[in-house]
Design an enzyme around this catalytic site. Sequence first.
Site, mmCIF file in Angstrom:
data_model
loop_
_atom_site.group_PDB
_atom_site.id
_atom_site.type_symbol
_atom_site.label_atom_id
_atom_site.label_comp_id
_atom_site.label_asym_id
_atom_site.label_seq_id
_atom_site.Cartn_x
_atom_site.Cartn_y
_atom_site.Cartn_z
ATOM 1 N N GLU A 1 0.913 -1.279 0.110
ATOM 2 C CA GLU A 1 -0.018 -0.023 0.051
ATOM 3 C C GLU A 1 0.847 1.195 0.030
ATOM 4 O OE1 GLU A 1 -3.105 -0.120 3.049
ATOM 5 O OE2 GLU A 1 -3.937 -1.824 2.252
ATOM 6 N N GLU B 1 -5.306 -8.847 0.729
ATOM 7 C CA GLU B 1 -6.125 -8.342 1.774
ATOM 8 C C GLU B 1 -7.696 -7.971 1.508
ATOM 9 O OE1 GLU B 1 -4.598 -5.095 4.456
ATOM 10 O OE2 GLU B 1 -2.593 -5.828 4.054
HETATM 11 C C1 FCB Z 1 -4.866 -1.990 5.366
HETATM 12 C C2 FCB Z 1 -3.293 -2.345 5.873
HETATM 13 C C3 FCB Z 1 -3.275 -3.535 6.876
HETATM 14 C C4 FCB Z 1 -4.495 -3.215 7.647
HETATM 15 C C5 FCB Z 1 -5.822 -2.947 7.255
HETATM 16 C C6 FCB Z 1 -7.055 -3.032 7.913
HETATM 17 O O1 FCB Z 1 -4.610 -0.677 5.013
HETATM 18 O O2 FCB Z 1 -2.532 -2.928 5.109
HETATM 19 O O3 FCB Z 1 -2.245 -3.274 7.691
HETATM 20 O O4 FCB Z 1 -4.254 -2.404 8.808
HETATM 21 O O5 FCB Z 1 -5.629 -2.005 6.252
#
Ligand code: FCB
Length: 456
Positions: A164, A357
């Site tokens: 990110e 994620e």
């Molecule tokens: C993302 C991050 C991760 C976590 C999620 C909820 O932005 O990569 O570490 O905090 O959000």
Amino acid sequence: MRQFPPDFLWGVATSAYQIEGATTVDGRGESIWDRFAATPGKINDKSDGSVACEHYRRWPEDIELMRWMGLKSYRFSIAWPRILPTGRGQVNTAGVDFYSKLVDSLLGAGIEPFVTLYHWDLPQVLEDQGGWPARATGDAFVEYADVMSRALGDRVKRWITHNEPWCISVLGYGNGEHAPGHKDWSKALAASHQLLLSHGKSVQVIRSNVKNAEVGITLNLTPGEPASPSPEDADACRDFDGGFNRWFLEPLYGRGYPMDVVEDHVKAGRIPNAKLDFIQEGDLKTIAEPTDFLGVNYYSRAVLRSNRIPEEKNAPRTVFVNPAKTDMDWEVYPKGLTKLLVHLEKEYKPGPIYITENGCAYSTGLSADGRVHDTQRVDYLRTHLEACADAIGQGVNLAGYFAWSLLDNFEWAYGYEKRFGLVYVDYATQQRTPKDSAHLYRDVVAQNGLDVEQAA
Ligand code: FCB
């Protein structure tokens, strides 16, 4: 039953600072998150990552949980300050050994390690020397990528360079919500460039160290939708999409930086002029180094309403936000995931895509029966997995899905207030309890598919 492709990679994701604890153990150096969390007013519940889930000590138990879930892969990050406590130079063997042991045990449990090199814990010394806006920090990252890919490359085949870059640059250097807490948009843009550049350079380095390596980057992508068909809302959406998504996607796929975004920054007074003088000859080519996959983190969408005209002059809203929100106040919108994936496939042809994620924060705790009935997370997981299946049905080359997160953990500026885990963590005792969502995920993995009848 919605069936997934035979070799679909089912996994969970975590990151070092959020779960490991043991921040002063075995020669680990200070990270920007240690410093930031120790600064009054930065973390909502005044906590830090010094204990977290004690994963540094309890990792065998955590691997056991993943084995129980039947997972095929585990995405975790390496803490740079454990490996190079002073950022570059002297390697701390104890740090390397920790991850090496973890990797061996994962492989022993039949779980493939999927490594993220940078999930936000920059060695503080490098921040003191200029941090991510400085080109030298990118060079230090490439050295670190070299050290780690040599150390683990005989066993780890899949590598993510950065997690990110939007969060690292904008939250860390632009609005100051994350470490190191700067509020300077010129720094944020320079940081985003050095992140992308160091990504491109390390793709080359990892490939040369690791046989059959697959290397990529993870972006947090949030599709935007205009709240109405008005030109003003369309422009608000362009603006959002530009800064959030296109700023990273376009250079990575060889199209250079989108100049409309730079103009937006100048117009808004965030940067003095449109000269991006941090770009040097050849940088854009390096950034566009072809990758083996794209990692996508998806949580929600954004519905954009222009603030350039008064509400009563704007067209009536036609797109409404689902009132169902997670504890982060993020809209639950699974369709956005399908739309995003289809768009990426069509627009950028990134090769295999992994959802690196996806998840939700809900505070559901232990019930009297000793279980955690996190029905909202069960719904979130189901509907987002259906969204993945829909995307595959529409021709998206989706190769895997990693739920965020294995455990409840330290959620950055929110501290321990937000619980994202499939497994509940009682922070007083460190006891782990798989939530109902973990049971569901276990079934999904076992069947390589989602039982939709059961959902109805
Ligand atoms: C993302 C991050 C991760 C976590 C999620 C909820 O932005 O990569 O570490 O905090 O959000």
